[in-house]
Design an enzyme around this catalytic site. Structure first.
Site, short mmCIF file in Angstrom:
data_model
loop_
_atom_site.label_atom_id
_atom_site.label_comp_id
_atom_site.label_asym_id
_atom_site.label_seq_id
_atom_site.Cartn_x
_atom_site.Cartn_y
_atom_site.Cartn_z
N HIS A 1 1.64 -0.15 -3.63
CA HIS A 1 0.45 0.70 -3.69
C HIS A 1 -0.76 0.08 -3.00
O HIS A 1 -1.76 0.76 -2.79
CB HIS A 1 0.11 1.01 -5.15
CG HIS A 1 1.27 1.57 -5.90
ND1 HIS A 1 2.01 0.82 -6.79
CD2 HIS A 1 1.84 2.80 -5.87
CE1 HIS A 1 2.98 1.57 -7.28
NE2 HIS A 1 2.91 2.76 -6.75
N GLU B 1 -3.32 2.62 -5.96
CA GLU B 1 -3.56 2.91 -4.55
C GLU B 1 -5.02 3.26 -4.30
O GLU B 1 -5.63 2.81 -3.32
CB GLU B 1 -2.66 4.07 -4.08
CG GLU B 1 -2.83 4.36 -2.60
CD GLU B 1 -2.07 5.58 -2.14
OE1 GLU B 1 -2.55 6.24 -1.19
OE2 GLU B 1 -1.00 5.89 -2.71
#
Length: 359
Positions: A106, A158
């Site tokens: 991520h 993320e």
């Protein structure tokens, strides 16, 4: 996962599962039973690359190998890697000085990279290349004096990583309501980016609201939504109108898995449920159901889908039709830090992540 993956024992659900005959008696099914199996489904190239990176690190450096956050959002993957010697931590300050740490698929912010350097940690960056692309866009747009509206879920790894590239120039927009209320200083120097695992429809709804308010809002040079997220949503959209029930295999913290369940309902499925493992399926879901759609999130190994198909077959859903809406052949090289080690060791196997790789 690779062919050497071992199954993680899952505690039995403390109830008696009703037999196929009992389920059929409760609500007879009109028509023949069948499974509509989505393709593409499961592992994307970025996930495959990240999992291989941890596996190869364990093989060549030996355990323990530390991993910041979950390498990918899947309970089975994380548990299996833990069995092999991976240790998952929340932050780099939990890693002993000088040890090896892998950054998850991520992505991480520059502050995390600096923290690892400060602790003299050896690092392997398993960030998905598509996420890295978004990070680079954020840096470039901020340097060009643009303000970035980052569409995504605050708190998701993320989003934290992308935001951390240019925090003074970025505002996170979580949902349509925030798109209607967000304020910016200069609407003429405004651009949007997005979390790669969002629903395409959700993202475009938010972009439309933002553009109605800020007509000079710029688009990124390419679509940020991951190809795998898009492809899996397209497949389930095709299946949903025909399905009495959709089963999505994926973990609760997997954004793209949760979105698949929601997209199935939006596009006509009568019911939709997400499970990590086949054992979590409630047989009452099959009452009166003729067509079952099955898919899996981009961080789900195929072994878990096979377990679901075996259970479905026990309840009469042995006729499986694969619904193919795209072919995926994207391959990503392993992280550069790991490639050098593999080359020095003469290890030429599994140098790519993605569909079609040679194990």
């Amino acid at each position: 996962m690779s062919a050497t993956a071992v199954s993680v024992p899952i505690p039995a659900i403390p109830r008696r599962r009703r037999s196929p005959e009992e389920v059929a008696a409760a609500a007879p099914v009109a028509g023949s039973k069948r499974v509509l199996l989505a393709a593409p489904r499961g592992y994307c190239a970025g996930v495959d690359r990240a999992v291989i990176a941890v596996e190869k690190a364990l093989e060549h450096y030996g355990p323990p190998v530390y991993v910041r956050k979950q390498i990918v959002h899947n309970v089975h993957v994380v548990s299996t890697l833990e069995e092999r010697g991976a240790i998952f931590v929340e932050e780099t300050d939990e890693v002993p000085e000088g040890a090896l740490v892998v950054f998850s698929a991520h992505g991480v912010s520059p502050a995390v990279v600096q923290s690892a350097e400060d602790r003299n940690l050896r690092t392997i960056d398993a960030t998905c290349p598509l996420v890295t692309k978004v990070h680079r866009e954020a840096v470039r747009f901020a340097k060009a004096k643009n303000h970035i509206l980052l569409i995504g879920h605050e708190g998701h790894e993320e989003v934290e990583g992308t935001y951390g590239e240019a925090p003074e120039s970025t505002t996170i927009v979580n949902n349509p309501a925030e798109a209607r209320s967000v304020e910016v200083e200069d609407p003429d120097h405004l651009i949007w980016l997005s979390q790669t695992t969002l629903s395409v429809d959700e993202t475009m709804e938010i972009v439309k609201i933002l553009r109605d308010r800020f007509p000079n809002l710029q688009d990124p040079p390419s679509d940020d939504i991951c190809y795998a997220t898009t492809n899996r949503q397209v497949a389930i959209k095709k299946i949903a109108p025909q399905a009495d029930l959709v089963i999505v295999v994926g973990s609760a913290n997997s954004s793209n898995s949760v979105r698949l369940m929601e997209v199935a309902l939006e596009y006509g499925a009568k019911a939709s449920h997400r499970v990590d493992f086949a054992i979590e399926i409630d047989e009452s879901w099959f009452e009166g159901v003729a067509a079952v759609g099955v898919t899996s999130g981009a961080s789900v190994p195929e072994i878990l889908v096979h377990d679901v198909l075996r259970l479905l077959a026990e309840y009469g859903y042995g006729d499986v039709e694969e619904v193919v809406t795209a072919e995926e052949d994207i391959l990503f090289s392993l992280p550069k830090e790991l490639r050098a080690t593999l080359k020095a060791a003469g290890d030429t196997s599994r140098g790519l992540g993605g569909h079609g790789r040679v194990a």
